[in-house]
Design an enzyme around this catalytic site. Sequence first.
Site, PDB file in Angstrom:
ATOM      1  CG  ASN A 232      -2.073  -1.198   1.230  1.00  0.00           C
ATOM      2  OD1 ASN A 232      -2.724  -1.284   0.162  1.00  0.00           O
ATOM      3  ND2 ASN A 232      -2.369  -1.731   2.221  1.00  0.00           N
TER       4      ASN A 232
ATOM      5  CG  HIS B 219       0.946   2.729   4.438  1.00  0.00           C
ATOM      6  ND1 HIS B 219      -0.312   2.964   4.437  1.00  0.00           N
ATOM      7  CD2 HIS B 219       1.135   1.272   4.901  1.00  0.00           C
ATOM      8  CE1 HIS B 219      -0.867   1.674   4.896  1.00  0.00           C
ATOM      9  NE2 HIS B 219       0.061   0.796   5.344  1.00  0.00           N
TER      10      HIS B 219
ATOM     11  CB  CYS C 178       5.710   6.932   7.908  1.00  0.00           C
ATOM     12  SG  CYS C 178       7.276   7.294   7.537  1.00  0.00           S
TER      13      CYS C 178
END
Length: 418
Positions: free
Chosen positions: A315, A317, A352
Amino acid sequence: MVATAAASSFFPVPSPSGDAKASKYGSVSASLGGIKSKSASSGALQVNTNAQAPPKIIVPPVALTTSMETLKNEDVVSSPAPRTFINQLPDWSMLLAAITTMFLAAEKQWMMLDWKPKRPDMLIDPFSIGRIVQDGLVFRQNFSIRSYEIGADRTASIETLMNHLQETALNHVKTAGLLGDGFGATPEMSKRNLIWVVTRMQILVDRYPTWGDVVQVDTWVSASGKNGMRRDWLVHDAKTGETLARASSVWVMMNKVTRRLSKIPEEVRGEIEPHFLTSDPVVNEDSRKLPKIDDNTADYIRKSLAPRWNDLDVNQHVNNVKYISWILDSAPPPILESHELAGITLEYRRECGRDSKLQSLTAVSDTGIGNLGNPGEAECQHLLRLEDGAEIVRGRTEWRPKYANNFGIMGQIPVESA
């Protein structure tokens, strides 16, 4: 008849050409004398006795014997074996070897499928990703602790346990037939570009497994509010049944295009609700608020942290397990040496990305921790933030003194390997 035919194929019968060879040799001897014999049945023919005989050729006995042996050898080589039905069949030994090879290969494959451990502490289900138990609502999977998953204490790390939790969660969705195109997303979620993101996780570890242990991980899902889902895990020793760890987490949906949180659509709810198990969390929720720490209240700060390409999931991240590694990067070395992590609580504030630059801050509740002569329990507050101050994760860790046997084990490890 079959036995006779088989014997004939391996022990050929004498050739009936022996008489022909005798006649051939006889004709040679007669020709050497210069006399040509005629058939007795043709009486009209007579021998011309007045014909001049050709000069007599004297052949030494040795030369004649040699010529006879040469003719015999040539006749043996040039005479083909008699053509029979048996000679026209394929080589039975090669056919038998091929059948034997096929049988052994099939038997080997069957033994692999029907493999059973010879020792009770071996991996029970090595060729499967797990199975559904308890009325189809609980997923169970076993893991063997590998040598590269342990640390200096010869026990599995918290990151290893976290990886097991994540693996069982994804395999649960796959085994239940709910896996769509996304990473753990259902088909209806994939149609709407929705993914799961974790907002809170709490883990309690009673004992860390060691190298060679087999752990059994059970996981299930339940409802959490109107737009959330709770996933719980129980980790046991597969041999003794001892509870090793417990974990509980809360998940919500996010649109992977807009990166915004989303409500659970009714179509998605219809997919997942039949798999919900009505139960209390395996971990009593720690209702204490996680305080915010800054440069003034932090005891340890680790800067210039950046995710690598391998830290990202599908995904795009950072993987949840990586956050724990960054948090422990700023933990005080005396605590890491004298204590082991007993519990951790994480609150995820934002994701993040690949180009993020982070800082890890830690505040210790008791700065006297680390005295090996009188070790006690410790508690730390943590914060992962971007360099611009935006919060990524808040956390709390609880530490207990390492067991006495662990000190003995650590003393046996050379400094180079530790």
